[in-house]
Motif scaffolding. Structure first.
Motif, mmCIF file in Angstrom:
data_model
loop_
_atom_site.group_PDB
_atom_site.id
_atom_site.type_symbol
_atom_site.label_atom_id
_atom_site.label_comp_id
_atom_site.label_asym_id
_atom_site.label_seq_id
_atom_site.Cartn_x
_atom_site.Cartn_y
_atom_site.Cartn_z
ATOM 1 N N TRP A 1 122.610 -9.448 65.695
ATOM 2 C CA TRP A 1 122.703 -8.509 66.811
ATOM 3 C C TRP A 1 123.033 -7.074 66.404
ATOM 4 C CZ3 TRP A 1 120.489 -10.549 70.746
ATOM 5 C CH2 TRP A 1 120.616 -11.918 71.022
ATOM 6 N N ARG B 1 125.564 -6.442 77.690
ATOM 7 C CA ARG B 1 125.136 -5.133 77.178
ATOM 8 C C ARG B 1 123.796 -4.727 77.783
ATOM 9 N NH1 ARG B 1 122.097 -2.519 73.583
ATOM 10 N NH2 ARG B 1 120.961 -4.408 73.017
ATOM 11 N N ILE C 1 131.341 -0.630 70.689
ATOM 12 C CA ILE C 1 131.535 -2.073 70.734
ATOM 13 C C ILE C 1 132.696 -2.429 69.817
ATOM 14 C CG2 ILE C 1 130.536 -4.330 70.174
ATOM 15 C CD1 ILE C 1 127.784 -3.153 70.896
ATOM 16 N N TYR D 1 125.176 2.779 68.904
ATOM 17 C CA TYR D 1 126.518 2.284 69.204
ATOM 18 C C TYR D 1 127.444 2.498 68.007
ATOM 19 C CZ TYR D 1 125.036 -0.093 73.484
ATOM 20 O OH TYR D 1 124.569 -0.374 74.746
ATOM 21 N N GLU E 1 125.581 -9.947 74.565
ATOM 22 C CA GLU E 1 124.326 -9.210 74.574
ATOM 23 C C GLU E 1 123.744 -9.157 75.981
ATOM 24 O OE1 GLU E 1 121.241 -7.002 72.564
ATOM 25 O OE2 GLU E 1 123.394 -7.388 72.325
ATOM 26 N N TRP F 1 122.291 -2.789 67.670
ATOM 27 C CA TRP F 1 123.326 -1.917 68.232
ATOM 28 C C TRP F 1 123.367 -0.592 67.465
ATOM 29 C CZ3 TRP F 1 127.725 -6.071 67.631
ATOM 30 C CH2 TRP F 1 127.459 -7.153 68.468
ATOM 31 N N VAL G 1 130.555 0.790 66.193
ATOM 32 C CA VAL G 1 130.994 -0.602 66.144
ATOM 33 C C VAL G 1 132.239 -0.730 65.278
ATOM 34 C CG1 VAL G 1 130.354 -2.980 65.566
ATOM 35 C CG2 VAL G 1 128.609 -1.392 66.434
#
Length: 271
Positions: A187, A144, A4, A196, A141, A191, A198
Protein backbone atom coordinates in the motif's frame (compact mmCIF):
# COMPACT_ATOMS: atom_id res chain seq x y z
CA UNK A 1 0.05 17.96 4.19
CA UNK A 2 -2.01 14.76 4.29
CA UNK A 3 -0.48 12.37 6.80
CA UNK A 4 -0.73 8.68 7.67
CA UNK A 5 0.39 7.35 11.06
CA UNK A 6 0.94 3.58 11.25
CA UNK A 7 1.27 2.14 14.78
CA UNK A 8 2.45 -1.48 14.58
CA UNK A 9 1.34 -2.67 17.98
CA UNK A 10 4.03 -4.39 20.03
CA UNK A 11 6.89 -4.09 17.52
CA UNK A 12 10.31 -4.32 19.19
CA UNK A 13 13.12 -2.15 17.78
CA UNK A 14 15.54 -5.00 17.04
CA UNK A 15 12.89 -6.95 15.16
CA UNK A 16 11.98 -3.84 13.18
CA UNK A 17 15.64 -3.39 12.30
CA UNK A 18 15.98 -7.01 11.17
CA UNK A 19 12.59 -7.86 9.65
CA UNK A 20 11.18 -4.77 7.89
CA UNK A 21 12.94 -5.18 4.56
CA UNK A 22 10.63 -3.00 2.50
CA UNK A 23 10.72 -0.05 4.89
CA UNK A 24 14.51 -0.20 5.06
CA UNK A 25 14.70 -0.38 1.25
CA UNK A 26 12.74 2.88 0.99
CA UNK A 27 15.15 4.44 3.51
CA UNK A 28 18.14 3.19 1.53
CA UNK A 29 16.76 4.98 -1.55
CA UNK A 30 16.67 8.27 0.37
CA UNK A 31 12.89 8.27 0.76
CA UNK A 32 12.83 7.83 4.52
CA UNK A 33 14.78 7.58 7.77
CA UNK A 34 14.83 5.05 10.60
CA UNK A 35 15.25 6.04 14.26
CA UNK A 36 15.29 4.33 17.66
CA UNK A 37 12.60 5.55 20.04
CA UNK A 38 12.08 4.88 23.74
CA UNK A 39 8.46 4.48 24.78
CA UNK A 40 7.10 6.11 27.91
CA UNK A 41 6.22 4.05 31.00
CA UNK A 42 4.44 1.85 31.70
CA UNK A 43 5.11 0.09 28.40
CA UNK A 44 1.45 -0.83 27.89
CA UNK A 45 -0.88 -0.31 24.96
CA UNK A 46 -3.72 1.98 26.01
CA UNK A 47 -1.43 4.35 27.95
CA UNK A 48 0.87 4.62 24.95
CA UNK A 49 -1.89 5.10 22.37
CA UNK A 50 -2.76 8.11 24.49
CA UNK A 51 0.87 9.23 24.65
CA UNK A 52 1.45 8.97 20.90
CA UNK A 53 -1.80 10.69 20.00
CA UNK A 54 -1.77 13.45 22.65
CA UNK A 55 1.90 13.91 23.58
CA UNK A 56 1.09 13.35 27.25
CA UNK A 57 2.82 10.71 29.39
CA UNK A 58 0.68 8.02 31.03
CA UNK A 59 1.25 9.28 34.57
CA UNK A 60 0.16 12.76 33.48
CA UNK A 61 -2.85 11.61 31.46
CA UNK A 62 -4.11 9.16 34.06
CA UNK A 63 -4.30 6.42 31.43
CA UNK A 64 -1.84 4.30 33.39
CA UNK A 65 -3.03 0.75 32.60
CA UNK A 66 -5.03 -1.03 29.97
CA UNK A 67 -8.12 -1.23 32.15
CA UNK A 68 -8.68 2.55 32.26
CA UNK A 69 -11.74 2.63 30.02
CA UNK A 70 -12.89 6.22 29.58
CA UNK A 71 -12.62 9.12 27.20
CA UNK A 72 -9.32 10.94 27.24
CA UNK A 73 -9.30 14.33 28.94
CA UNK A 74 -6.44 15.48 26.66
CA UNK A 75 -6.51 16.97 23.18
CA UNK A 76 -5.35 14.56 20.51
CA UNK A 77 -4.22 14.87 16.91
CA UNK A 78 -7.80 14.03 15.97
CA UNK A 79 -9.13 17.00 17.97
CA UNK A 80 -6.63 19.47 16.52
CA UNK A 81 -7.21 18.26 12.96
CA UNK A 82 -10.99 18.30 13.21
CA UNK A 83 -11.03 21.74 14.85
CA UNK A 84 -8.70 22.96 12.10
CA UNK A 85 -11.24 21.99 9.46
CA UNK A 86 -9.45 18.80 8.41
CA UNK A 87 -10.85 15.30 7.98
CA UNK A 88 -9.83 12.46 10.30
CA UNK A 89 -10.09 8.68 10.07
CA UNK A 90 -8.79 5.57 11.83
CA UNK A 91 -8.63 1.84 11.22
CA UNK A 92 -7.68 0.78 14.71
CA UNK A 93 -8.28 -1.25 17.84
CA UNK A 94 -11.45 -0.28 19.70
CA UNK A 95 -9.53 1.30 22.59
CA UNK A 96 -8.71 4.19 20.25
CA UNK A 97 -12.43 4.78 19.70
CA UNK A 98 -12.97 4.66 23.47
CA UNK A 99 -10.24 7.23 24.06
CA UNK A 100 -11.44 9.85 21.56
CA UNK A 101 -14.97 9.15 20.35
CA UNK A 102 -17.31 7.26 22.71
CA UNK A 103 -16.82 5.11 25.79
CA UNK A 104 -17.60 2.33 26.46
CA UNK A 105 -17.21 0.90 22.96
CA UNK A 106 -20.44 -0.51 21.51
CA UNK A 107 -19.52 -2.66 18.52
CA UNK A 108 -22.90 -2.31 16.81
CA UNK A 109 -22.80 1.48 17.15
CA UNK A 110 -19.09 2.20 16.89
CA UNK A 111 -17.39 -0.50 14.82
CA UNK A 112 -18.08 1.42 11.60
CA UNK A 113 -18.10 5.13 12.40
CA UNK A 114 -19.42 7.92 10.19
CA UNK A 115 -19.73 10.92 12.51
CA UNK A 116 -18.27 14.22 11.25
CA UNK A 117 -18.74 15.90 14.64
CA UNK A 118 -16.60 13.40 16.53
CA UNK A 119 -12.80 13.74 16.72
CA UNK A 120 -12.37 10.51 14.70
CA UNK A 121 -14.90 11.25 12.01
CA UNK A 122 -14.61 8.03 10.00
CA UNK A 123 -13.48 4.72 11.41
CA UNK A 124 -13.33 0.96 11.26
CA UNK A 125 -12.64 -0.36 14.77
CA UNK A 126 -12.00 -4.00 15.69
CA UNK A 127 -12.13 -5.70 19.10
CA UNK A 128 -10.50 -9.09 18.46
CA UNK A 129 -6.70 -9.19 18.87
CA UNK A 130 -6.58 -11.80 16.11
CA UNK A 131 -8.32 -9.57 13.58
CA UNK A 132 -6.14 -10.07 10.48
CA UNK A 133 -3.69 -7.31 9.67
CA UNK A 134 -4.48 -7.90 5.99
CA UNK A 135 -8.11 -6.93 6.64
CA UNK A 136 -7.05 -3.97 8.78
CA UNK A 137 -4.90 -2.48 6.02
CA UNK A 138 -7.80 -2.99 3.60
CA UNK A 139 -10.10 -1.20 6.06
CA UNK A 140 -7.66 1.68 6.15
CA UNK A 141 -7.35 1.91 2.40
CA UNK A 142 -11.14 1.88 2.10
CA UNK A 143 -11.32 4.84 4.49
CA UNK A 144 -8.59 6.65 2.60
CA UNK A 145 -10.28 6.21 -0.78
CA UNK A 146 -13.82 6.97 0.39
CA UNK A 147 -13.15 9.91 2.70
CA UNK A 148 -9.74 11.31 1.66
CA UNK A 149 -8.76 12.03 5.27
CA UNK A 150 -6.08 14.57 6.03
CA UNK A 151 -5.03 12.43 9.00
CA UNK A 152 -5.37 8.64 8.96
CA UNK A 153 -4.35 6.30 11.79
CA UNK A 154 -3.64 2.67 10.87
CA UNK A 155 -3.23 0.35 13.85
CA UNK A 156 -2.84 -3.42 13.33
CA UNK A 157 -2.52 -5.88 16.25
CA UNK A 158 -1.11 -9.19 14.94
CA UNK A 159 2.54 -8.54 15.90
CA UNK A 160 1.57 -7.91 19.53
CA UNK A 161 -0.81 -10.88 19.50
CA UNK A 162 1.97 -13.20 18.28
CA UNK A 163 4.31 -11.84 20.94
CA UNK A 164 1.83 -12.62 23.70
CA UNK A 165 1.36 -16.14 22.37
CA UNK A 166 4.96 -17.02 21.48
CA UNK A 167 7.35 -14.40 22.92
CA UNK A 168 9.91 -12.03 21.46
CA UNK A 169 12.42 -14.62 20.25
CA UNK A 170 9.96 -16.67 18.22
CA UNK A 171 9.54 -17.21 14.52
CA UNK A 172 5.84 -16.41 14.86
CA UNK A 173 6.56 -12.95 16.26
CA UNK A 174 9.25 -12.15 13.68
CA UNK A 175 7.11 -13.44 10.82
CA UNK A 176 4.19 -11.24 11.88
CA UNK A 177 6.55 -8.27 11.62
CA UNK A 178 7.64 -9.41 8.16
CA UNK A 179 3.99 -9.77 7.16
CA UNK A 180 3.23 -6.20 8.28
CA UNK A 181 6.20 -4.99 6.25
CA UNK A 182 4.74 -6.87 3.32
CA UNK A 183 1.37 -5.18 3.67
CA UNK A 184 3.09 -1.82 3.83
CA UNK A 185 4.96 -2.68 0.63
CA UNK A 186 1.58 -3.30 -0.99
CA UNK A 187 0.00 0.00 0.00
CA UNK A 188 2.69 2.55 0.88
CA UNK A 189 4.16 3.17 -2.60
CA UNK A 190 0.78 4.50 -3.66
CA UNK A 191 0.54 6.73 -0.59
CA UNK A 192 3.98 8.20 -1.22
CA UNK A 193 3.24 8.70 -4.91
CA UNK A 194 0.15 10.70 -3.96
CA UNK A 195 2.17 12.91 -1.62
CA UNK A 196 1.22 11.50 1.77
CA UNK A 197 3.61 11.96 4.67
CA UNK A 198 3.97 8.62 6.45
CA UNK A 199 5.16 7.84 9.98
CA UNK A 200 5.51 4.21 11.11
CA UNK A 201 6.16 3.43 14.77
CA UNK A 202 5.09 1.18 17.66
CA UNK A 203 3.58 1.75 21.06
CA UNK A 204 5.88 -0.65 22.95
CA UNK A 205 7.99 -3.73 22.39
CA UNK A 206 7.84 -7.31 23.69
CA UNK A 207 9.81 -9.63 26.00
CA UNK A 208 10.53 -13.36 26.22
CA UNK A 209 7.94 -13.72 28.98
CA UNK A 210 5.30 -13.01 26.30
CA UNK A 211 4.45 -9.69 27.91
CA UNK A 212 5.48 -6.06 28.33
CA UNK A 213 4.88 -3.24 30.78
CA UNK A 214 8.26 -2.84 32.41
CA UNK A 215 11.57 -1.18 31.73
CA UNK A 216 13.52 -3.87 29.85
CA UNK A 217 15.03 -2.51 26.62
CA UNK A 218 13.18 -5.12 24.58
CA UNK A 219 9.92 -3.73 26.00
CA UNK A 220 10.72 -0.03 25.71
CA UNK A 221 12.84 0.29 22.54
CA UNK A 222 10.64 0.73 19.47
CA UNK A 223 11.16 1.85 15.86
CA UNK A 224 10.30 5.10 14.16
CA UNK A 225 10.31 5.32 10.36
CA UNK A 226 9.41 8.56 8.54
CA UNK A 227 8.78 9.11 4.84
CA UNK A 228 7.90 12.18 2.79
CA UNK A 229 8.95 15.71 1.94
CA UNK A 230 7.84 17.09 5.32
CA UNK A 231 10.65 15.22 7.04
CA UNK A 232 14.27 16.36 7.17
CA UNK A 233 15.53 12.74 7.11
CA UNK A 234 18.29 13.96 9.41
CA UNK A 235 20.06 10.91 10.82
CA UNK A 236 20.99 12.78 14.00
CA UNK A 237 17.44 13.59 15.11
CA UNK A 238 16.55 12.17 18.54
CA UNK A 239 12.74 12.18 18.74
CA UNK A 240 10.77 11.39 21.87
CA UNK A 241 7.46 9.54 21.94
CA UNK A 242 5.82 12.58 23.55
CA UNK A 243 6.87 14.68 20.51
CA UNK A 244 5.09 12.63 17.84
CA UNK A 245 1.71 14.33 18.33
CA UNK A 246 3.09 17.86 17.95
CA UNK A 247 5.30 16.84 15.04
CA UNK A 248 2.33 15.39 13.17
CA UNK A 249 0.18 18.44 13.96
CA UNK A 250 2.94 20.61 12.53
CA UNK A 251 2.92 18.61 9.31
CA UNK A 252 -0.87 18.83 9.13
CA UNK A 253 -0.63 22.60 9.51
CA UNK A 254 -3.01 22.83 12.47
CA UNK A 255 -2.67 24.94 15.59
CA UNK A 256 -1.51 22.98 18.63
CA UNK A 257 0.25 23.38 21.95
CA UNK A 258 2.24 20.15 22.01
CA UNK A 259 6.00 19.54 22.10
CA UNK A 260 7.54 18.54 18.78
CA UNK A 261 10.84 17.33 17.37
CA UNK A 262 12.02 20.14 15.10
CA UNK A 263 14.96 18.06 13.90
CA UNK A 264 12.55 15.59 12.28
CA UNK A 265 10.98 18.28 10.10
CA UNK A 266 12.08 19.95 6.91
CA UNK A 267 11.78 23.72 6.53
CA UNK A 268 8.71 23.08 4.37
CA UNK A 269 6.88 21.77 7.43
CA UNK A 270 6.81 25.19 9.08
CA UNK A 271 10.01 24.92 11.09
Amino acid sequence: MKTILVVLDGLNFQVARDAMGYLHAECAQGHGQFYPLSCELPSLSRPLYECILTGVTPVQSGIIHNGVSRLSTERSIFHYARDGGLTTAAAAYHWVSELYNRSPFDAVRDRHTHAPRLPIQYGHFYHDDGYPDSHLFEDAESLRIQHQPDFLLIHPMNIDDAGHQHGLNSSSYRNRARAADGWLSHWMPGWLKQGYQVMVTADHGMNDDRSHGGTLPEETQVPLFVFGAAFSLCADAAPQQTELCGTLCQILGVAHDKPLCAALLSTGAGI
